[in-house]
Every structure is written in C-alpha cells, then in structure tokens.
Design an enzyme around this catalytic site. Structure first.
Site, PDB file in Angstrom:
ATOM      1  N   GLU B 280     -15.647  -7.138  -6.419  1.00 19.93           N
ATOM      2  CA  GLU B 280     -15.622  -7.137  -4.957  1.00 19.93           C
ATOM      3  C   GLU B 280     -17.013  -6.846  -4.398  1.00 19.93           C
ATOM      4  O   GLU B 280     -17.427  -7.437  -3.391  1.00 19.93           O
ATOM      5  CB  GLU B 280     -14.600  -6.093  -4.467  1.00 19.93           C
ATOM      6  CG  GLU B 280     -14.077  -6.345  -3.081  1.00 19.93           C
ATOM      7  CD  GLU B 280     -12.804  -5.555  -2.802  1.00 19.93           C
ATOM      8  OE1 GLU B 280     -11.705  -6.073  -3.101  1.00 19.93           O
ATOM      9  OE2 GLU B 280     -12.903  -4.405  -2.333  1.00 19.93           O
ATOM     10  N   GLU B 283     -18.884  -9.921  -4.645  1.00 18.11           N
ATOM     11  CA  GLU B 283     -18.411 -10.869  -3.628  1.00 18.11           C
ATOM     12  C   GLU B 283     -19.009 -10.528  -2.251  1.00 18.11           C
ATOM     13  O   GLU B 283     -19.435 -11.412  -1.511  1.00 18.11           O
ATOM     14  CB  GLU B 283     -16.883 -10.842  -3.561  1.00 18.11           C
ATOM     15  CG  GLU B 283     -16.312 -11.883  -2.607  1.00 18.11           C
ATOM     16  CD  GLU B 283     -14.790 -11.785  -2.447  1.00 18.11           C
ATOM     17  OE1 GLU B 283     -14.157 -10.962  -3.138  1.00 18.11           O
ATOM     18  OE2 GLU B 283     -14.251 -12.534  -1.612  1.00 18.11           O
ATOM     19  N   CYS B 300      -6.727  -4.743  -2.009  1.00 17.38           N
ATOM     20  CA  CYS B 300      -6.003  -3.977  -3.036  1.00 17.38           C
ATOM     21  C   CYS B 300      -4.571  -3.676  -2.655  1.00 17.38           C
ATOM     22  O   CYS B 300      -3.747  -3.390  -3.498  1.00 17.38           O
ATOM     23  CB  CYS B 300      -6.667  -2.623  -3.282  1.00 17.38           C
ATOM     24  SG  CYS B 300      -8.415  -2.710  -3.464  1.00 17.38           S
ATOM     25  N   SER B 320     -11.004 -10.345   0.804  1.00 17.16           N
ATOM     26  CA  SER B 320     -11.637 -10.538  -0.497  1.00 17.16           C
ATOM     27  C   SER B 320     -10.685 -11.330  -1.381  1.00 17.16           C
ATOM     28  O   SER B 320      -9.464 -11.142  -1.330  1.00 17.16           O
ATOM     29  CB  SER B 320     -11.911  -9.167  -1.134  1.00 17.16           C
ATOM     30  OG  SER B 320     -12.126  -9.331  -2.517  1.00 17.16           O
ATOM     31  N   LYS B 359       4.061  -3.198  -4.310  1.00 14.24           N
ATOM     32  CA  LYS B 359       3.550  -3.667  -5.612  1.00 14.24           C
ATOM     33  C   LYS B 359       4.625  -4.414  -6.388  1.00 14.24           C
ATOM     34  O   LYS B 359       4.323  -5.277  -7.215  1.00 14.24           O
ATOM     35  CB  LYS B 359       3.047  -2.482  -6.442  1.00 14.24           C
ATOM     36  CG  LYS B 359       1.738  -1.885  -5.957  1.00 14.24           C
ATOM     37  CD  LYS B 359       0.528  -2.712  -6.362  1.00 14.24           C
ATOM     38  CE  LYS B 359      -0.743  -2.141  -5.755  1.00 14.24           C
ATOM     39  NZ  LYS B 359      -1.873  -3.103  -5.828  1.00 14.24           N
ATOM     40  N   GLU B 362       4.325  -7.764  -5.030  1.00 17.11           N
ATOM     41  CA  GLU B 362       3.070  -8.393  -5.462  1.00 17.11           C
ATOM     42  C   GLU B 362       3.188  -8.945  -6.886  1.00 17.11           C
ATOM     43  O   GLU B 362       2.758 -10.063  -7.177  1.00 17.11           O
ATOM     44  CB  GLU B 362       1.933  -7.368  -5.393  1.00 17.11           C
ATOM     45  CG  GLU B 362       0.576  -7.944  -5.768  1.00 17.11           C
ATOM     46  CD  GLU B 362      -0.516  -6.879  -5.835  1.00 17.11           C
ATOM     47  OE1 GLU B 362      -1.597  -7.114  -5.300  1.00 17.11           O
ATOM     48  OE2 GLU B 362      -0.274  -5.816  -6.432  1.00 17.11           O
ATOM     49  N   GLU B 367       1.389 -16.504  -7.418  1.00 12.44           N
ATOM     50  CA  GLU B 367      -0.048 -16.556  -7.753  1.00 12.44           C
ATOM     51  C   GLU B 367      -0.389 -15.668  -8.951  1.00 12.44           C
ATOM     52  O   GLU B 367      -1.465 -15.792  -9.520  1.00 12.44           O
ATOM     53  CB  GLU B 367      -0.897 -16.088  -6.563  1.00 12.44           C
ATOM     54  CG  GLU B 367      -0.754 -16.902  -5.282  1.00 12.44           C
ATOM     55  CD  GLU B 367       0.339 -16.368  -4.371  1.00 12.44           C
ATOM     56  OE1 GLU B 367       1.196 -15.583  -4.826  1.00 12.44           O
ATOM     57  OE2 GLU B 367       0.353 -16.768  -3.194  1.00 12.44           O
ATOM     58  N   CYS B 516      -2.989   5.173  -0.767  1.00 15.18           N
ATOM     59  CA  CYS B 516      -1.891   5.108  -1.744  1.00 15.18           C
ATOM     60  C   CYS B 516      -1.234   6.465  -1.995  1.00 15.18           C
ATOM     61  O   CYS B 516      -0.060   6.520  -2.359  1.00 15.18           O
ATOM     62  CB  CYS B 516      -2.402   4.551  -3.058  1.00 15.18           C
ATOM     63  SG  CYS B 516      -3.216   2.969  -2.843  1.00 15.18           S
TER      64      CYS B 516
END
Lengths: 536, 586
Positions: B280, B283, B300, B320, B359, B362, B367, B516
């Site tokens: 990152e 990037e 994230c 990102s 999560k 996710e 993907e 988190c």
C-alpha cells in the site's frame, strides 16, 4: 349585493354529509330555481348545528324553522309549501321529549341550556367565505391584539382568563404561552393540534368545518404573542372536509393580507401550513405529533424537554388544541373578566362535548363548565332512548373513566372530574344503558388501545395486548380471581411507567369500571355468566 | 457551577445540573437496572425498567432520562417500584422465547440478568411468541427478531453511529419489532455487515452466523492441513471472556490455545499487515508520483469497502487496490506456503480469527480466489474462538506462553497496531517516511493519529534526497493524511473529498468506531470504555516488539526475495491486489 327574502342553511357537517346533505342541498337549489325563486332565496352550506342525531338538518330563515332528517323526497314539499306558500311542513319538524313540535331554536331544549362561544359561528356562517366570518367579528380580536396590545399583554389576558387546554390535559394556556415566549430560540412555531383521535369525539372536526377562521385567528394571536412566524395545523388525514375548508380559509386569509408578510400593515409576519397524519391515535400526543410533522415515525418523545423549550425541529413550539384556539379570539375581544363569568371560578369558560351512545340527542353541544352530567344527559341530550336505564357514562373518550349513576350530579369541569377519578379529557361523552356489559365494553376499549399503541415503551406496547387477553379470558367466563389481580397490577404499571399519556391513561376505563362495577366483573368469574347477557 | 442537592433513598448527593437520576444514583452507590440504556448512546427511555419514584411526580420517571433538580427526592427501592419493574420485565418475557439454555447469549444476556436480579420465577401473563423467520442470509450477521425486546439500540448503532440505517421499528403495538425495509433479508440490503448492531443488542436477537462446526470438522479431518491466522485486535480482547481483565494482551496464551485446539500451524495476520504496508505504501508513492487518484483510501476494512461499493460507487478508484491483510494471508497460505512445504494446496484449510463479522462476507467474495481456491475457508469471530476454547475446556491462564509459527507468523509492531484506528496510517508513515527520505525516524510514535476521536488529521513533510540537485536540500513533499473510524465519521470525510476543497493524499478508514478493537465480532460489551482499554493494550504490544517497522520485517523481505519479487510486481498484482464492484443501495 343582492338581498334575498329567505336563506336556507343546510348543514354540511360530517354527520349530515354522511346522510347525503350535499345531494339535499343540490336538489334544493335545483327545485328553487325551477320554481323561479332563484333570485329570492339563497341556499348555503354551513357547519354543524349540533343535533347530529336528526341530520340532515336545514334551517329556513328569517323564520328560523329547523327541518330534521330531510331527505331528497322532502325537498319538493319544502319548496312548494314553505318557500312558495309560507306554510311550515310540520312532519319534518323535530319532536322533542314533549309532543310539541319544535320549530325554532328557542323551542329546543337541546339549544336552550347551551352557551356558544367556540361554536358561535358554526351553523351560522358559510365557512367557505371569509367575508361572512369578518361580518361576524372574525379577526377583530387579532386586529386588537396587534394594534393595541403588546405580546406580554396578550399573554397576561389569556393567563387572567383562566383558560385551560381543551385537548384533554387541561394545562393552563397562558402559562404554556408564557413558557414558549420566554424560551430562547431564533425561530418559534405555533402548532394547532387537530389530530382528534379520541373515539366518540368530533368537536375539533366540527369547529374546523364550521368556522375555520377562528382557528387561524387564534394562531395569529398566539404567533404574535410568543414571537412565531410559522404555524402548522396538524389535521388527521380522515378529516377531508376540515382540511379542504381550512385550506380555503388559509388561502382567503392570505388574499386578505391576514397571513404572510406585513400583516395589516404592521411588520408582523406569520403563515400557516396544513400537515395531515394517517390516523394514528398517538399522533394526537403533542410530541408524537411533532415527530410526525417532521416526517418521522409518530411516536412520543420523552419529556423534559417540553415542546415550549424544544419542540418542532428542536425549536420552542406552542401546541394548542383546536377548541383552545377557538377561545382565544373571544377572550381577547371581550376580555378575561367576561370569560371568567362563564363556567366555574376554578374552570372558566365553556366546553364542547360530543354526545354519543344511548342518548336521544346525540351530537355536538357547548355548555358552561360545571354543568352537571345529569343536565347534559337529560336536559340537553333528551335522556336515554326506548325507556332504558342509564348504566354508566364514559367521559373524556376511550381513555376516560367509566362512571356510574351515583355520579350523575358531578359537575362537568376539569377539577371536578379529576376528583371523581375520571377526566374531562377531550369532551367525549359516551352514554351506556342497561343493555350493555361492562366487561364487554372494556374489551372494546382495550382492542382500541392494543391497536393504537405506538410500540415504543414496554408497558404500553406489551401491556395493552396483555390487558386485552386478560379481559377476553374474563369475558369468556374462564377467568379467575388471579386474573383480576394481574389486571390491576398491570394497570398500575402502565399508569406509572408508560412513556406517554396513551399508556398512562389506557387502564383508566378498566380501573374505574372495576371500581364502580366490581360485582359485574366478579359475576363473570363465578360461572354465573354475563349478567347483561352480552358476553360468551 | 452550583451543584444540585438530590436525595436518593435517604442519602444526599450533590451533582451537577444536567445529571440524570441514573448517574446521581451511581454516586449514591445505588445501581438502578437498565435495559435500553447504553453508555455510548442517546437516551431512549423506552424500556421503562429503570423507573423510580420522584416525590411530587404523578407517575414514576425513567432514571436514565430524567434530569435532577435541586432538592429532588428520589426513591429507587420501594415496594411499588419493585412491583412495577417486575411487571415491565414480565411483559417483555411474554414475548421473549424462554430458551435461554440454547441461546448464544446465555449468561451474557442483559434481560436474563435483570430477570434474575428481579427474582422473577414465573411469568403470570399469557405468553405468545412472534414466530418470525431468523435471517442468516448474509452468512455474517444473523437476526432473530423473535428475541428482539425493542430496546432500539441496534437502530441507533446502524443509523446514528454507522449512517447505514437499514434497521427501524416496524408495525405498532404488540407487533412492534425491529425490522428492515420491506422485510428484506440482510443479504438483499445495503447492509455492510459491520456487526455494530450485535454489539448494541442486549439479548440474543443479533449475533454472528456461527461457523465453529465447520472448523471442528476440518480439525477432525486427518487429510486436511488446517492453518489459522489471528487478527491484531483479537489478542487484546480474547482474554476478557477467559479470565483476564479488560485490556489484557494475551497473544502467547492465544497461540498456545489454538495449538491445543488442533490447528496444524498458528500464523499471524500481523505478518500480512506488514506486507500490506509494503504494497500500500508503494501504491501511495506510485499514485503521488504518477498522478494517480488521490486521496488514496485504505482497503483493510471489509465493512468499509462494502459501504463504498453501495453508497459511493463512483468513488471506488480512491480505494487502494490492496487486499486486506486477511485476504493477502489467504492467498499466500494456498500458494507460497504449500510451495515452500511441498504440500498440495487443495489440502490446506485456512481459518481466520477476526474481530469482525464483515470478514466472513469478505472471505466469500468471488474476487477472493486468487490461489485457485477460496483463499480463506472459514472466518471466526473473537467470540466464536472463545466458544471453541470453552468447548475444549481450555483454561488459557494456565497455558504456557507460545510463539507463532514460521514463516507466516513473524511480524512487527507496525502490524499489530492495524488493530486500532490510526494504526494503518501510523504503520504506513513509519515505512513511507524511511523509504522516501532514507532517514531513520526520530520517533516512531505518531500520537496525533491515535485515540478514539472520530476523525484525525496529520501532515508529514518528506524530503526526497534523490531529487536534490547541486547543493540543494531536496524536494519537499507535504503529505496530508486523515484517519476516520465509524462510518458516520467516514461519510463526513468522503463528502469532503467529494468537494475537493481540502488536499488530502492518504486516508485511513475503519468501519467500526475505534477500529478493529471495537469490531462487531469482539467480546461484549464493546463500549468506548472497553475500546480504550483494548487500544492501550495494542500500543503496549507495539512498544514491546523488537521490530516496529514493516519494511524491517525479515520474513516479509524474504517473501519478496523468494516469491513475490517486488511490491506492485506481477505476482503481487495477481495475489495481493483486487478490484471492487459497484453496488446499489436499493
């Protein structure tokens, strides 16, 4: 201006309208025209005359003859006999308790004991014509307040009058105005609560239908007094005619420079908007009403803060009932001393009641505060029909108490009824005769509350339905003494712990019925069945 | 300011104006029961469990909402008050299933505790349950409206705190229940699955979709090699339900417990957090140098990603392209890891332990199959790991301290602070600063981006030496950064980005308040108080680490040398980066 030799006033109040009064009016107009009397006789629609049980009603002036229960088939005779030949149609006259025909207002016991302040124009003027209101002194009080009085003087006059809120809670109106005037805020609002939801009450509707300008005037005076520039009238959505008439009145008031900017050449600015609800009973609770205006779910807010401090969009807001506002003009015009001569010293003024149930003359009445229940039921209401006996009356609507014959001489005013363990409330008066069962009635009341609870606080959300279940069990003859104990425990909890007036007052009819008709409740337990033969 | 004198159960306390009866009673040592009240939320005054008698008041008043006045006399413990409270609780129980023994919230349920404290042994009113369907459609957050007690705390969490606002009171009276628009299931709504509603719920009406059995099955299968990764925030919260005080770091006990449960390898998401910084950070520099879309926003937090996809689908190029550390780990665990061990990747089962419910969603995104398999097989929340540890009968206080396994278990302080709001930003600054300037940071602690505050801002001046010409000092690059946690705060920042009024280069956003550590999968209660304690534990962990900068993680360095090549290289591109999907709100 054309002069007419005769005016025929046809009631277009909701009750008469339900009995096709508009067709009656149209037919009357047509036949008058066919008889060639179009230039001589004028037909107009007015608000409610009050004697709804006899609708559709029409009154022929200048004689002031009241014709009752007029149907389409009667029009020809009225035109041919009365309007053409001047002969009264006897068969359409109302026969009261005596056998004598009642022709004019003075003959009617129903009217004789009434004192009309709030309803001064209902049934007298064409509510859709501002000029008729102006001729009857409409907006004169506002003009007086604006040109001769300071806002504080206006509030002082209202305070001195002793006027208490007519929506049900009876809070002193002048103090409410003062709190809102004193509250800090860059913007303030006046709200008229016309969300009349109490079953058996239609006074606000009939005031709005009969004399919408008196509400606009009351709100103008309130706006001037507290420093508000915007008002809202919250009308329940089912009141289509009230909405239509008030909107016309607002439009006319704007045309006449009575609403908007620079009113009557002053720098006072005030305008009104109508908001309508979808008929939830709880939206008559002032803070739920505010939420509804704001577009939120109609649920009460926790108080404090009170609306006078943080109301509509968190701004100081004055909320008054329709009937309260209809009193403002007369008080400002005639002075607080005049107002205090009406009613009782503790509770001045008049009260509008809606009479319903087992009573001969059901309808809308206005009497001085403190008239006894007996006078209202027997003198004005004509007593109980079909030779039945009075069993109980419920005052104040579904959330009011049930009182027995022992209390027939209770003065009908705010403090007296509170002392008697019930409430004057919104002015609903339901008369019940000896054919009915208290347990069955209680079931009906509870079904209403279970349906109308907004669901926000636990005691009301769950309690209304649990009360209904307990009452169903009692009615079915399967209840026991423990159910009565639980009913009382739950009722106390709802009264003590509910968030708003809905939950706090819902148990009142149950508790008062348990007090006055304990034997009847117990009879349902002991396997004797329903004494009135209604349940089961 | 003059204090108000209030008498509570005969005891006089002096409190500031604006204090509620509830707070004043605390000062008097009186605990008034509450249910709809939540320390971080607005007053609701809806449940009426906290009613008390106030002298002069016609009815009882809710202590949570009622402000004190000077001279007020309150009675909290009269016969009448106890009777009313008991009746209110009984009313709730007429609607609430009495299946406590099988309920996920058993022994952690506020209604259960209150019922117990009120001494209710029998509900005397007729009972009737709702019989509404349980919604597990999202695979992450489960709603059981049958257990809902209408406290409305979830509505506020979803609406006010997260600005998502898919929950509302529906119906009236006895039928009132918290529901969704048109009764749609969570999978069919623009729900971001953050689980903050779960954290708000006092009963078992909201929970995660339980996946522990799938993990037990994998652990029981001798043909499957089960590896586990643990997110940074788990280690500072797990202990709360296992005998440690709030705010305890139990990293080494946790690794020991995971081995006892039967995991073949115990790895650390912190490792891929370090890797995320490399990707990152690169990037970000690439975008700054080559005119890419700025500000770049971190990726994230899967709840945040889903929020952007639903609510700002035209701004996805700000995100990102880096996968989250969980998904970078999954991709490596089924490529790099089996390659080094000579194992068949199809036999590897990857379990994540996350502080997060999103999560779970996710891991199931289409993907996230760069390895050729589903990269992460099952995601457990911190709470689910607690359940497994309890089912296995492990007393973690008695377990020895154990380390993570190599090679995916080595991490730095920069990795662990990912668990707290501002942590990704701080970790990135530690690395970007040193990579760009070539200088060592004088202090590693960027205090300005730490803490529970909703939005934080900082500016860092980077002097780029290689750009310096003869005798000049070098090009100065001012990097403006912002950090937000909770979606209501994030929304404000994104709206600002939309206007383009403020030059921001890099934004860190965490979906949950506090990051988190305050995630929807963390032990309950998660309040600002517990968030702060966990946050402090995270920074203690960081301070105690031998290496505190991601680019100094030797395992990350060898991963690049042996497998990935360079940051943003082609292998990285395939395994560690992703793309996003435009979604609708309705």
């Amino acid at each position: 201006m054309t002069l007419h030799r005769s005016h025929v006033l046809v009631c277009s109040g909701s009750n008469c309208a339900l009995h096709s009064s508009s067709f009656v009016k149209d037919r009357l107009t047509l036949e008058i025209s066919q008889a060639g009397l179009g230039d001589e006789i004028r037909v107009l629609e007015t608000g409610c005359f009050g004697l709804c049980a006899q609708g559709p009603i029409m009154v022929v002036y200048p004689e002031g003859i009241h014709y009752c229960k007029v149907g389409l088939e009667d029009i020809g005779e009225i035109v041919q006999e009365h309007l053409l030949k001047g002969r009264i149609v006897n068969r359409l006259l109302f026969k009261g308790t005596s056998d004598k025909n009642w022709m004019t207002k003075d003959d009617f016991d129903f009217y004789r004991k009434q004192e009309r302040v709030v309803l001064r124009n209902a049934g007298v003027i064409d509510p859709e014509n501002i000029e008729e209101s102006l001729v009857r002194g409409g907006y004169a009080a506002f003009g007086k307040a604006l040109s001769e009085m300071t806002p504080s003087q206006v509030i002082q006059e209202i305070t001195d009058s002793g006027l208490q809120g007519r929506g049900g809670a009876g809070f002193p109106t002048g103090r409410k105005w003062q709190f809102t005037q004193e509250a800090a805020g860059d913007k303030k609002y006046v709200v008229c609560n016309a969300d009349e939801g109490e079953p058996g009450t239609s006074k606000d509707r009939l005031i709005l239908e009969g004399d919408p300008h008196t509400i606009i005037e009351g709100m103008l005076i309130a706006g001037y007094a507290i420093g508000a520039t915007q008002g809202f009238v919250y009308i329940r959505g089912e009141y289509l005619l009230s909405i239509e008439r008030l909107q016309k009145a607002i439009n006319q008031a704007r045309e006449f420079g009575l609403l908007g900017k620079g009113i009557l050449g002053s720098d006072f600015e005030f305008d009104l908007e109508i908001r309508s609800g979808a008929g939830a009973y709880v939206c008559g609770e002032e803070t739920a009403l505010l939420n509804s205006i704001e577009g939120k779910r109609g649920e009460p807010r926790f108080k404090p803060p009170y609306p006078a401090v943080r109301g509509l969009w968190q701004k100081p807001t004055l909320i008054n009932n329709v009937e309260t506002l209809a009193n403002i003009g007369p008080i400002i015009q005639n002075g607080s001393d005049w107002f205090r001569q009406i009613g009782t010293p503790e509770c001045p003024g008049t009260k509008v009641f809606t009479l319903s149930g087992n009573i001969c003359n059901s309808g809308l009445i206005e009497v001085p505060m403190g008239m006894t229940l007996r006078e209202i039921i027997y003198d004005i209401g004509g007593g109980i029909p079909d030779g039945h006996q009075f069993k109980m009356a419920q005052t104040g609507g579904t959330s009011g108490g049930c009182i027995s014959a022992d209390l027939l001489d209770v003065p009908m005013d705010i403090p007296s009824l509170a002392k008697a363990g019930t409430a004057l409330g919104s002015g609903a008066l339901l008369v019940v005769d000896d054919r009915h069962c208290v347990v069955d009635l209680a079931k009906t009341f509870l079904r209403f509350f279970a349906h109308e609870s907004c669901g926000q606080c636990t005691p009301c959300r769950e309690g209304t339905t649990v009360l209904l279940r307990l009452m169903n069990k009692l009615a079915s003859g399967k209840g026991d003494a423990q159910d009565i104990t639980n009913l009382q425990r739950l009722s106390t909890t709802m009264q003590q712990a509910s968030l708003c007036g809905l939950g706090q007052t819902a148990p009142l009819p149950i508790l008062s019925a348990l007090t006055f008709f304990a034997d009847e409740f117990h009879a349902h337990l002991e396997g004797q069945g329903c004494p009135a033969g209604v349940c089961g | 300011m003059d204090l108000f004198q209030v008498t509570i159960d005969g005891q006089i306390v002096n409190v500031a104006p604006g204090t509620t009866i509830l707070q004043a009673a605390e000062d008097a040592g009186v605990k008034i029961p509450t249910l709809c009240h939540h320390p971080d939320q607005q007053v609701k005054a809806a449940c009426r469990v906290c009613v008390v008698e106030v002298e002069g008041s016609r009815v009882m008043q809710p202590a949570c909402a009622y402000p004190v006045y000077n001279g007020m006399v309150v009675h909290t413990n009269t016969m009448a008050v106890r009777e009313v409270r008991r009746t209110v609780l009984e009313l709730l129980l007429t609607h609430h299933p009495q299946d406590c023994l099988q309920c996920e919230r058993n022994l952690h349920c506020e209604l259960q505790t209150l019922t117990q404290e009120a001494g209710i042994r029998q509900v005397e009113f007729p009972q009737e349950l709702r019989n509404l369907p349980v919604d597990e459609s999202s695979g992450a957050v489960a709603r059981d409206p049958n257990k809902c007690i209408n406290c409305r705390r979830c509505i506020e969490a979803c609406g006010e705190l997260q600005g998502v606002d898919i929950l509302a009171s529906i119906n009236r009276g006895y039928d009132t229940v918290v529901g969704t628009g048109l009764n749609k299931s969570l999978a069919d709504l623009a729900c971001v699955l953050c689980g903050q509603c779960i954290q708000a719920c006092p009963v078992g009406a909201l929970r995660e979709v339980d996946h522990t059995q799938q993990v037990w099955d994998a652990l029981n299968d001798p043909d499957v090699h089960v590896v586990v990764q643990t997110a940074p925030a788990v280690r500072v919260a797990l202990g709360e339900e296992l005998g440690y005080p709030v705010g305890s770091g139990v990293t080494k006990k946790m690794t020991a417990a995971l081995r006892r449960l039967g995991f073949d390898k115990v790895f650390d998401t912190d490792f891929t957090a370090d890797l995320t910084i490399m990707e990152e950070g690169s990037e970000l520099l690439d975008r700054i140098k080559n005119g890419g879309t700025l500000p770049m926003i971190t990726s994230c937090s899967p709840g945040w990603i889903k929020y952007m996809e639903h609510y700002y689908p035209d701004m996805l190029d700000h995100l990102s392209t880096c996968k989250s550390p969980q998904q970078m780990f999954g991709a490596l665990a089924k490529t790099f890891y089996p390659q080094t061990q000579g194992m068949d990747p199809s036999k590897i089962f990857v379990v994540s332990v996350m502080p997060c419910t999103a999560k779970k969603y996710e891991a199931n995104r289409p993907e996230m199959r760069a390895s050729g398999y589903q990269d992460v097989d099952v995601v457990l929340t911190t709470r689910e790991l607690v359940h497994m540890i309890k089912q296995a009968g492990l007393n973690i206080t008695a377990l020895p301290d154990e380390e993570f396994d190599d090679p995916l278990g080595l991490s730095t302080g920069a990795g662990v602070i990912f668990g707290s709001t501002g942590g990704v930003m701080e970790a990135a600054l530690r690395t970007v600063y040193e990579i760009v300037t070539g200088d060592e940071l004088p202090s590693l602690d960027f205090e300005v981006v730490r803490g529970l505050e909703g939005t934080k801002r900082a500016s860092v001046e980077l002097i780029i030496p290689e750009a310096a010409a003869d005798g000049e000092v070098g090009t100065s690059l001012q990097v403006n950064v912002a950090v937000a946690s909770s979606l209501s705060e994030a929304k404000k920042l994104i709206e600002l980005v939309k206007t383009g009024q403020e030059e921001i280069h890099f934004i860190e956003i965490m979906c949950c308040p506090g990051g988190c550590i305050g995630g929807g999968g963390q032990p309950r209660p998660t309040t600002n108080q517990t968030r702060t304690a966990r946050m402090n534990a995270i920074y203690r962990e960081d301070a105690g680490m031998p290496i505190r900068k991601s680019h100094e993680n030797p395992a990350v360095a060898s991963l690049y040398a042996d497998f990935l090549g360079s940051p943003l290289g082609s292998v990285s591109h395939k395994l560690l980066h992703t793309h996003y999907t435009k979604r609708k709100v309705y």
